[in-house]
Design an enzyme around this catalytic site. Structure first.
Site, mmCIF file in Angstrom:
data_model
loop_
_atom_site.group_PDB
_atom_site.id
_atom_site.type_symbol
_atom_site.label_atom_id
_atom_site.label_comp_id
_atom_site.label_asym_id
_atom_site.label_seq_id
_atom_site.Cartn_x
_atom_site.Cartn_y
_atom_site.Cartn_z
ATOM 1 N N GLU A 1 -1.023 -4.840 8.598
ATOM 2 C CA GLU A 1 -0.231 -4.287 9.696
ATOM 3 C C GLU A 1 -0.879 -4.558 11.043
ATOM 4 O O GLU A 1 -2.101 -4.603 11.153
ATOM 5 C CB GLU A 1 -0.083 -2.770 9.505
ATOM 6 C CG GLU A 1 0.641 -2.413 8.227
ATOM 7 C CD GLU A 1 0.708 -0.898 8.011
ATOM 8 O OE1 GLU A 1 0.273 -0.112 8.879
ATOM 9 O OE2 GLU A 1 1.204 -0.504 6.938
ATOM 10 N N LYS B 1 -0.982 -9.318 3.164
ATOM 11 C CA LYS B 1 -0.227 -8.789 4.304
ATOM 12 C C LYS B 1 -1.054 -7.682 4.944
ATOM 13 O O LYS B 1 -1.756 -6.961 4.232
ATOM 14 C CB LYS B 1 1.128 -8.219 3.834
ATOM 15 C CG LYS B 1 1.872 -7.443 4.930
ATOM 16 C CD LYS B 1 3.296 -7.108 4.552
ATOM 17 C CE LYS B 1 3.505 -5.739 3.950
ATOM 18 N NZ LYS B 1 2.944 -4.609 4.722
ATOM 19 N N ASP C 1 0.853 -1.196 0.000
ATOM 20 C CA ASP C 1 0.000 0.000 0.000
ATOM 21 C C ASP C 1 0.888 1.246 0.000
ATOM 22 O O ASP C 1 0.386 2.374 -0.055
ATOM 23 C CB ASP C 1 -1.003 -0.006 1.152
ATOM 24 C CG ASP C 1 -0.336 0.025 2.507
ATOM 25 O OD1 ASP C 1 0.887 -0.199 2.589
ATOM 26 O OD2 ASP C 1 -1.045 0.269 3.510
ATOM 27 N N SER C 2 2.215 1.037 -0.017
ATOM 28 C CA SER C 2 3.129 2.145 -0.290
ATOM 29 C C SER C 2 2.884 2.676 -1.706
ATOM 30 O O SER C 2 3.475 3.683 -2.102
ATOM 31 C CB SER C 2 4.593 1.697 -0.120
ATOM 32 O OG SER C 2 4.828 0.498 -0.834
ATOM 33 N N GLU D 1 9.421 -3.344 10.686
ATOM 34 C CA GLU D 1 9.765 -2.051 10.091
ATOM 35 C C GLU D 1 10.249 -1.074 11.154
ATOM 36 O O GLU D 1 9.565 -0.846 12.169
ATOM 37 C CB GLU D 1 8.537 -1.468 9.356
ATOM 38 C CG GLU D 1 8.869 -0.111 8.702
ATOM 39 C CD GLU D 1 7.904 0.325 7.621
ATOM 40 O OE1 GLU D 1 6.994 -0.458 7.260
ATOM 41 O OE2 GLU D 1 8.064 1.457 7.122
ATOM 42 N N ASP E 1 -0.907 -6.077 -0.024
ATOM 43 C CA ASP E 1 -1.283 -5.420 1.231
ATOM 44 C C ASP E 1 -2.794 -5.202 1.319
ATOM 45 O O ASP E 1 -3.431 -4.842 0.319
ATOM 46 C CB ASP E 1 -0.631 -4.024 1.297
ATOM 47 C CG ASP E 1 0.580 -3.989 2.196
ATOM 48 O OD1 ASP E 1 0.687 -4.821 3.119
ATOM 49 O OD2 ASP E 1 1.437 -3.114 1.971
HETATM 50 O O1 KIV Z 1 3.673 -1.093 1.673
HETATM 51 C C1 KIV Z 1 4.864 -1.406 1.720
HETATM 52 O O2 KIV Z 1 5.657 -1.116 0.826
HETATM 53 C C2 KIV Z 1 5.335 -2.135 2.879
HETATM 54 C C3 KIV Z 1 6.796 -2.380 2.983
HETATM 55 C C4 KIV Z 1 7.457 -1.161 3.443
HETATM 56 C C5 KIV Z 1 7.107 -3.541 3.845
HETATM 57 O O3 KIV Z 1 4.576 -2.498 3.710
#
Ligand code: KIV
Length: 278
Positions: free
Chosen positions: A129, A127, A58-59, A195, A97
């Site tokens: 958080e 994934k 989600d970056s 992280e 994510d």
């Molecule tokens: O969204 C992302 O890019 C991440 C990484 C920084 C692990 O969660």
């Protein structure tokens, strides 16, 4: 069929990497690289280069969609990116994510979002958080047959609650972080991203877990390292977090190519004879 046991990076696997391969790599003490990817060409390149795990992070919020952070990203925005990465790879395990707001209401919402992402993108895992508050969601999703990568330490979706980009796991926080990682493993997570945590805590978590730890700003004593690809390749401009190492200057290369093209158009030297149909 026998289970091929070649190294995750540098080996010649003739199929996609599986979560079982990641566990085997941990048992062998093998370190491996992971990158984000959000599009066809980077996915093709990283897959061909042998990166065993690609994250549709989600970056994308602050690397594709031009937001200040990851908070505004939606599931509808993640899905086309994840589809493109899956279609462009044949070997990497692709993880997507769950964006902010798509799982925080609890296990049922988290499962519903995970099922949608698995069905509509073809990724091999999701994934999300969080530490202890998301343990039951991890359990529920894993029980439904969906592999889950966990993510603790600095969790960018909580940037507002955490008061900015701050290192986690210092002082009394260290025990909570270790406890969270252990609980996430017990709930069935197949790997955990650490992280911006102190290297001591990352090393301790890595020693105590039998699933791989993936560091980003977590020091050297983890099983894998992940970077956002635009950071790794030097496409991003401006100040970088301390944990980033740039392995290229894509921004410079693209700027030079763009200026050369523009100059050629203005001077009339492009298109030349060889670019012209007769
Ligand atoms: O969204 C992302 O890019 C991440 C990484 C920084 C692990 O969660």
């Amino acid at each position: 069929m026998t289970h091929e046991t070649v190294p995750l990076y540098g080996g010649k696997l003739s199929r996609r990497v599986s979560i079982r391969d990641l566990r085997t790599a941990k048992e062998r003490g093998e370190r491996w690289p992971m990158l984000t990817s959000y599009d066809m060409y980077t996915a093709e390149i990283f897959d061909a280069a042998g990166i065993p795990v690609l994250l549709v992070g989600d970056s994308a919020g602050n690397n594709v969609y031009a937001h200040a952070d990851t908070v505004p990203v939606t599931v509808d925005e993640m899905i086309p990116l994840a589809r493109a990465v899956v279609r462009s790879t044949s070997r990497a395990l692709v993880v997507c994510d769950l964006p902010f707001g798509s799982y925080q209401q609890g296990p049922e919402q988290a499962l519903e979002t995970s099922i949608r992402i698995m069905k509509e993108t073809g990724v091999q895992a999701v994934k999300f958080e969080g530490g202890l508050p998301v343990v039951e969601s991890v359990r529920r999703i894993v029980e439904a047959g969906i592999p889950v990568m966990a993510h603790v330490g600095f969790t960018p979706q909580s940037v507002n609650a955490l008061g900015g980009y701050r290192v986690q796991g210092r002082g009394a926080d260290a025990d909570r972080l270790i406890e969270s990682a252990l609980a996430l493993e017990e709930a069935g997570a197949f790997a955990v991203v650490l992280e911006m945590v102190t290297p001591q805590v990352a090393a301790e978590v890595t020693k105590r877990l039998s699933i791989p730890t993936i560091g980003i700003g977590a020091g050297p004593d983890v099983d894998a390292q992940v970077l956002v690809w635009q950071d790794m390749a030097g496409l991003r401009e401006g100040p970088l977090p301390r944990f980033v190492k740039q392995y290229g200057d894509l921004r410079g290369a693209l700027t030079d190519a763009t200026k050369a093209f523009a100059d050629d158009v203005v001077s009339g030297s492009f298109p030349a004879e060889e670019h012209t149909y007769h």
